[in-house]
Design a protein around this motif. Structure first.
Motif, PDB file in Angstrom:
ATOM      1  N   UNK A   1       6.674   1.821  12.476  1.00  0.00           N
ATOM      2  CA  UNK A   1       6.131   2.153  11.145  1.00  0.00           C
ATOM      3  C   UNK A   1       7.256   2.432  10.154  1.00  0.00           C
ATOM      4  N   UNK A   2       8.390   2.948  10.669  1.00  0.00           N
ATOM      5  CA  UNK A   2       9.508   3.245   9.789  1.00  0.00           C
ATOM      6  C   UNK A   2       9.983   1.967   9.060  1.00  0.00           C
ATOM      7  N   UNK A   3       9.783   0.807   9.700  1.00  0.00           N
ATOM      8  CA  UNK A   3      10.178  -0.453   9.048  1.00  0.00           C
ATOM      9  C   UNK A   3       9.335  -0.721   7.805  1.00  0.00           C
ATOM     10  N   UNK A   4       8.056  -0.395   7.881  1.00  0.00           N
ATOM     11  CA  UNK A   4       7.185  -0.585   6.712  1.00  0.00           C
ATOM     12  C   UNK A   4       7.697   0.284   5.566  1.00  0.00           C
ATOM     13  N   UNK A   5       8.002   1.541   5.894  1.00  0.00           N
ATOM     14  CA  UNK A   5       8.451   2.478   4.853  1.00  0.00           C
ATOM     15  C   UNK A   5       9.817   2.072   4.301  1.00  0.00           C
ATOM     16  N   UNK A   6      10.685   1.645   5.205  1.00  0.00           N
ATOM     17  CA  UNK A   6      12.023   1.220   4.778  1.00  0.00           C
ATOM     18  C   UNK A   6      11.920  -0.029   3.880  1.00  0.00           C
ATOM     19  N   UNK A   7      11.074  -0.959   4.287  1.00  0.00           N
ATOM     20  CA  UNK A   7      10.886  -2.176   3.482  1.00  0.00           C
ATOM     21  C   UNK A   7      10.372  -1.796   2.100  1.00  0.00           C
ATOM     22  N   UNK A   8       9.460  -0.821   2.049  1.00  0.00           N
ATOM     23  CA  UNK A   8       8.900  -0.380   0.769  1.00  0.00           C
ATOM     24  C   UNK A   8       9.986   0.248  -0.106  1.00  0.00           C
ATOM     25  N   UNK A   9      10.811   1.072   0.497  1.00  0.00           N
ATOM     26  CA  UNK A   9      11.850   1.770  -0.257  1.00  0.00           C
ATOM     27  C   UNK A   9      12.883   0.775  -0.815  1.00  0.00           C
ATOM     28  N   UNK A  10      13.237  -0.203  -0.004  1.00  0.00           N
ATOM     29  CA  UNK A  10      14.195  -1.212  -0.483  1.00  0.00           C
ATOM     30  C   UNK A  10      13.577  -1.985  -1.654  1.00  0.00           C
ATOM     31  N   UNK A  11      12.291  -2.311  -1.551  1.00  0.00           N
ATOM     32  CA  UNK A  11      11.630  -3.023  -2.649  1.00  0.00           C
ATOM     33  C   UNK A  11      11.539  -2.130  -3.893  1.00  0.00           C
ATOM     34  N   UNK A  12      11.369  -0.819  -3.686  1.00  0.00           N
ATOM     35  CA  UNK A  12      11.303   0.097  -4.837  1.00  0.00           C
ATOM     36  C   UNK A  12      12.657   0.174  -5.553  1.00  0.00           C
ATOM     37  N   UNK A  13      13.747   0.165  -4.792  1.00  0.00           N
ATOM     38  CA  UNK A  13      15.073   0.164  -5.439  1.00  0.00           C
ATOM     39  C   UNK A  13      15.226  -1.123  -6.261  1.00  0.00           C
ATOM     40  N   UNK A  14      14.794  -2.227  -5.661  1.00  0.00           N
ATOM     41  CA  UNK A  14      14.864  -3.508  -6.372  1.00  0.00           C
ATOM     42  C   UNK A  14      14.016  -3.456  -7.654  1.00  0.00           C
ATOM     43  N   UNK A  15      12.799  -2.919  -7.533  1.00  0.00           N
ATOM     44  CA  UNK A  15      11.904  -2.848  -8.697  1.00  0.00           C
ATOM     45  C   UNK A  15      12.517  -1.987  -9.803  1.00  0.00           C
ATOM     46  N   UNK A  16      13.085  -0.848  -9.411  1.00  0.00           N
ATOM     47  CA  UNK A  16      13.721   0.032 -10.412  1.00  0.00           C
ATOM     48  C   UNK A  16      14.843  -0.722 -11.122  1.00  0.00           C
ATOM     49  N   UNK A  17      15.606  -1.477 -10.343  1.00  0.00           N
ATOM     50  CA  UNK A  17      16.743  -2.187 -10.952  1.00  0.00           C
ATOM     51  C   UNK A  17      16.251  -3.274 -11.909  1.00  0.00           C
ATOM     52  N   UNK A  18      15.122  -3.906 -11.582  1.00  0.00           N
ATOM     53  CA  UNK A  18      14.611  -4.949 -12.481  1.00  0.00           C
ATOM     54  C   UNK A  18      14.049  -4.349 -13.769  1.00  0.00           C
ATOM     55  N   UNK A  19      13.439  -3.160 -13.655  1.00  0.00           N
ATOM     56  CA  UNK A  19      12.939  -2.501 -14.869  1.00  0.00           C
ATOM     57  C   UNK A  19      14.100  -2.264 -15.835  1.00  0.00           C
TER      58      UNK A  19
ATOM     59  N   UNK B   1       0.848  -1.207   0.000  1.00  0.00           N
ATOM     60  CA  UNK B   1       0.000   0.000   0.000  1.00  0.00           C
ATOM     61  C   UNK B   1       0.883   1.257   0.000  1.00  0.00           C
ATOM     62  N   UNK B   2       1.965   1.204   0.764  1.00  0.00           N
ATOM     63  CA  UNK B   2       2.867   2.355   0.810  1.00  0.00           C
ATOM     64  C   UNK B   2       3.488   2.597  -0.576  1.00  0.00           C
ATOM     65  N   UNK B   3       3.906   1.504  -1.219  1.00  0.00           N
ATOM     66  CA  UNK B   3       4.524   1.643  -2.555  1.00  0.00           C
ATOM     67  C   UNK B   3       3.503   2.221  -3.544  1.00  0.00           C
TER      68      UNK B   3
END
Ligand code: FPP
Ligand code: MG
Length: 334
Positions: A79-97, A34-36
């Protein structure tokens, strides 16, 4: 004792141990997704469809899992863990694109890739957009340590991928160079996930570093396993295009070992033969006969053992057990 050969049919299945490790995180994963989705809403509504392609894809969520479990294992998650987890997944997603453009991949996470649907330029720009949102979010946290660690991890990813790209089709790289590439392109982000998950939970220097080291070893095992899977896996189960490594003139551990034990064969021969022979099974048999699949699998197993050993300074807890099980699930199919 000889290393048992991996069971290729089970290699790319989602092992039940991994599901069991991740099941208790289901609600947290929903919050991360949801955060992403919220972070990626474009200012220009005309871009909603193309951006929606990113948010609709369901990845394995291994990096968010590492942030969340490291946080639980090191202290009190917030809550910062949720946001941090989202950000790490976003970096991963960008790299896969970006990676799917480089690898000319047509399928990822069981769906057509962005490059396949919208073209290379749009896929690269989409990756840039996701990464730009990461800057925006992390700067707001006003914690230079988090920004620095994530920035360094993203730079490592790029350098690993660049090194791999420059070595394509040229002189065969050796195992040391391969492991250096894997450390950068894959292990670095897992390392930052483990380290920062613990850091944000105030784990203390020793535990934070231990969980970073766990993430790094996990990432090494994960990528080596992925490279074995590229040779012996099933596209249907993996949900992505396989057999891209040799086709893209990218030598991974099974091929590096094969070249080492096949004195008459050069890297160039391999690439030529791969171009003229579409029979993947012929290659699998040759690699298997040369012991190259076993060799790479044993290396992945050694990194799993190192990941588990790295958990030494982390106090006993259900989250620590889950991290151990998660690492073992990578090679559990053998
Ligand atoms: C997958 O490798 C790709 C990576 C682990 C990293 C890709 C990194 C870049 C393209 C650099 C750009 C980075 C950012 C942060 C924008 P693979 O091709 O071996 O795995 P696959 O089989 O899943 O495609
Ligand atoms: Mg790829």
């Amino acid at each position: 004792m000889p290393t048992p050969e991996p069971n290729p049919a089970a290699l790319d299945a989602d092992p039940s141990t991994r599901n069991a490790c991740l099941a208790p995180l289901a609600a947290s994963f929903d919050a991360v997704r949801a955060f992403i989705a919220g972070a990626l809403v474009p200012e220009d509504p005309a871009l909603a469809e193309v951006v929606g392609h990113v948010t609709a894809a369901n990845g394995k969520m291994l990096r968010p899992a590492m942030v969340l479990l490291a946080g639980q294992a090191a202290g009190t998650p917030s809550d910062r863990h949720t946001e941090l987890a989202a950000v790490v997944e976003m970096i991963h997603t960008a790299s896969l694109l970006h990676d799917d453009v480089l690898d000319r991949a047509e399928q990822r996470r069981g769906r057509p890739t962005a490059n396949h649907l919208y073209g290379n330029a749009a896929a690269v720009l989409l990756g840039d957009f996701v990464l730009s949102r990461v800057f925006e979010i992390t700067v707001r946290w006003s914690d230079p340590e988090i920004g620095c660690v994530l920035g360094r991890a993203a730079a490592e990813l790029c350098q690993g991928e660049l090194r791999q790209n420059l070595s394509r089709g040229g002189e065969p790289i050796d195992e040391e160079a391969y492991l250096g590439i894997v450390r950068r392109k894959t292990a670095a982000l897992f390392q930052s996930a483990g380290y920062l998950g613990a850091y944000v939970a105030d784990g203390g220097e020793t535990v934070n570093r231990a969980l970073g080291e766990y993430g790094s070893c996990f990432g090494m095992a994960f990528q080596i396993r992925d490279d074995v899977l590229d040779v012996v896996g099933s596209e249907q189960r993996a949900g992505k295009t396989l057999r891209t490594d040799l086709a893209q003139r990218k030598l991974t551990l099974p091929w590096i070992h094969f070249l080492k034990v096949s004195p008459g064969t050069s890297g160039r021969d391999l690439f030529e033969q791969a171009r003229s022979e579409s029979d993947a099974h012929g290659w699998i048999d040759r690699l298997r006969d040369a012991g190259s699949i076993d060799y790479a699998w044993a290396k992945a197993r050694a990194y799993v053992d190192a990941a588990v050993a790295a958990l030494g300074p982390v106090p006993a807890s259900p989250a620590r057990d889950r991290l151990e099980d998660l690492a073992r699930s990578l090679i559990g199919a053998a």
